[in-house]
Design a protein around this motif. Structure first.
Motif, short mmCIF file in Angstrom:
data_model
loop_
_atom_site.label_atom_id
_atom_site.label_comp_id
_atom_site.label_asym_id
_atom_site.label_seq_id
_atom_site.Cartn_x
_atom_site.Cartn_y
_atom_site.Cartn_z
N GLY A 32 0.82 -1.21 0.00
CA GLY A 32 0.00 0.00 0.00
C GLY A 32 0.85 1.25 0.00
N ALA A 33 1.88 1.30 0.85
CA ALA A 33 2.75 2.47 0.93
C ALA A 33 3.55 2.64 -0.36
CB ALA A 33 3.70 2.34 2.12
N VAL A 34 4.03 1.53 -0.93
CA VAL A 34 4.81 1.60 -2.16
C VAL A 34 3.94 2.09 -3.32
CG1 VAL A 34 6.12 0.26 -3.85
CG2 VAL A 34 6.43 -0.19 -1.41
N ARG A 35 2.72 1.56 -3.41
CA ARG A 35 1.81 1.99 -4.48
C ARG A 35 1.47 3.48 -4.34
NH1 ARG A 35 -0.85 -1.90 -7.41
NH2 ARG A 35 -0.41 -4.07 -6.79
N ALA A 39 2.37 6.26 -7.19
CA ALA A 39 1.28 6.99 -7.84
C ALA A 39 1.47 8.49 -7.81
CB ALA A 39 -0.05 6.62 -7.17
N ARG A 40 2.41 8.94 -6.99
CA ARG A 40 2.59 10.38 -6.84
C ARG A 40 3.18 11.03 -8.09
NH1 ARG A 40 5.84 13.36 -1.85
NH2 ARG A 40 5.97 15.44 -2.82
N HIS A 41 4.05 10.28 -8.81
CA HIS A 41 4.69 10.86 -9.99
C HIS A 41 5.24 9.72 -10.85
CE1 HIS A 41 7.50 13.26 -12.44
NE2 HIS A 41 6.76 14.32 -12.09
N PRO A 42 5.19 9.87 -12.19
CA PRO A 42 5.72 8.82 -13.06
C PRO A 42 7.18 8.47 -12.81
CG PRO A 42 4.38 10.34 -14.34
CD PRO A 42 4.51 10.93 -12.97
N ARG A 43 7.99 9.46 -12.44
CA ARG A 43 9.41 9.16 -12.18
C ARG A 43 9.57 8.30 -10.92
NH1 ARG A 43 11.65 14.96 -14.09
NH2 ARG A 43 12.54 14.30 -16.09
N LEU A 55 12.69 2.95 -4.37
CA LEU A 55 11.26 3.20 -4.25
C LEU A 55 10.75 2.73 -2.89
CD1 LEU A 55 8.51 4.05 -5.32
CD2 LEU A 55 8.34 1.81 -6.45
N PHE A 56 11.21 1.58 -2.47
CA PHE A 56 10.78 1.04 -1.17
C PHE A 56 11.24 1.96 -0.03
CE2 PHE A 56 11.11 -1.50 2.65
CZ PHE A 56 9.96 -2.26 2.62
N ILE A 71 12.71 12.47 -2.48
CA ILE A 71 11.53 12.41 -3.36
C ILE A 71 11.52 13.59 -4.31
CG2 ILE A 71 9.01 12.58 -3.37
CD1 ILE A 71 9.05 11.00 -0.71
N ALA A 72 11.83 14.77 -3.79
CA ALA A 72 11.87 15.96 -4.63
C ALA A 72 12.92 15.82 -5.72
CB ALA A 72 12.14 17.19 -3.78
#
Length: 376
Positions: A32-35, A39-43, A55-56, A71-72
């Motif tokens: 759930g957290a990874v998805r 989903a926040r941004h394609p990159r 990503l994890f 993340i930024a």
């Protein structure tokens, strides 16, 4: 030639089938957290293919690590190496699949030599990857990077033989093996080296722990009350084994397990004697209570390598024993586990480790602890 830059954003309506298959490979507890992060941004979603560990780590960060800056950077298209540095994540983790991550990724070793070595010791099975990763992190924290690389290698070779139960013991032994100016190093008979296999290492570490326990039980001073007096009978001389050095020397010369008797000696349950003839060691004698008899008894009398002693030697030992007034010997025993360990020796032994690691862990407390010693 490949680029180390994150790819430009792609316009994707929802999740592609390929991305969905990648996300499904993460542990169900963390999916759930990874998805949500993907989903926040394609990159960010692209990391599921290019750097699953990153990503994890951005979705399930470890304690006290704020992933916002990393993340930024991902969204801005920064290089993977730069993002990984902000996330405190080594680049060699790129080679691990999503299945390797079940909990926040701990701090991991990342020295130049380690990076070259670890590439040869990655787990072959995704199912084994989480245990491999945790063992590696624990070994680095408990000992050092060379030990972490060794644990990773041995786990890949024989995963069923590398267990967490005695990892602390292995790592303490390995750490002290590289610290020649310490008491812990002085007690090592067989030091850790990277070419050892797991069984040989466990045996050597267990031998070291046995000697550590002997010293912690007896301390630096000789045993004050040996119950009996040194003496001669027939052609045999009975010499007290009243110190750690005397016991260690006897154990080595006679090829026996005397060093395991630290607890028994500390709890006043037995005494050890060396039997000599013409200056040569011929047998080791253990005096203790037998059954309900409150008086001292000859419990064990063994020659080199634990061979049975002769009838003649048993008779000499019995005659020597009965030269004493056995009724006046104080054989009151401590309740098991209550005899105090030597505080000075405990502190001298572990202080270098505490200082090097800049902490006193709960499992190796500053106050002498039988529970901690048994748990190693």
């Amino acid at each position: 030639m490949t680029s180390n830059l994150l790819p430009a954003p792609r316009q994707v309506a929802g999740h592609s089938d390929l991305l969905e298959r990648r996300l499904r490979r993460y542990h169900p507890r963390c999916q759930g957290a990874v998805r949500a992060r993907a989903a926040r941004h394609p990159r960010l979603a692209d990391l599921a293919a290019s750097f699953p560990a990153l990503l994890f780590a951005l979705a399930v960060p470890r304690a006290r690590l704020d992933p916002a800056r990393a993340i930024a950077c991902v969204i801005d298209g920064a290089a993977l190496a730069q993002v990984a540095a902000f996330a405190d994540l080594p680049m060699w983790l790129r080679k691990l699949p999503p299945e390797a991550f079940e909990r926040p990724i701990p701090r991991l070793p990342d020295g130049e030599l380690f990076r070259r070595q670890i590439a040869n010791h990655l787990p072959r099975s995704p199912k084994l990857a989480p245990a491999w990763l945790q063992l590696l992190a624990d070994a680095a924290a408990l000992a050092h990077e060379p030990m972490a690389a060794w644990v990773a290698r041995e786990f890949v070779r024989e995963p069923q033989r590398v267990k967490t139960a005695r990892l602390r013991q292995l790592c303490l032994w390995a750490w002290f093996s590289s610290q020649p100016a310490t008491l812990g190093h002085d007690l090592i008979e067989r030091p850790w080296t990277p070419d050892l296999r797991i069984d040989a290492a466990r045996s050597a570490a267990n031998d070291w722990r046995t000697v550590v326990a002997l010293h912690a039980n007896l301390g630096r001073l000789p045993i004050a009350d040996m119950w009996l007096r040194p003496g001669r009978m027939a052609s045999y001389e009975f010499m007290p084994l009243d110190s750690t050095s005397a016991i260690a020397a006897e154990a080595k010369a006679m090829r026996n397990c005397l060093r395991t008797f630290g607890n028994s000696l500390a709890h006043n349950q037995s005494r050890l004697w060396s039997v000599r003839k013409d200056g040569e060691r011929v047998a080791t004698l253990r005096i203790a209570r037998r059954f309900r008899d409150p008086l001292p008894n000859l419990v064990e009398l063994k020659g080199p390598g634990n061979v049975e002693a002769s009838r003649e030697l048993w008779w000499a030992a019995r005659q020597w024993l009965h030269k004493h007034d056995l009724s006046h010997i104080d054989m009151r025993q401590y309740d098991w586990g209550t005899a105090p360990l030597d505080r000075g020796h405990w502190t001298s032994l572990w202080r270098p480790y505490w200082l090097a690691k800049r902490r006193i862990p709960d499992w190796l407390p500053i106050a002498p602890s039988r529970e901690a010693l048994e748990a190693l």
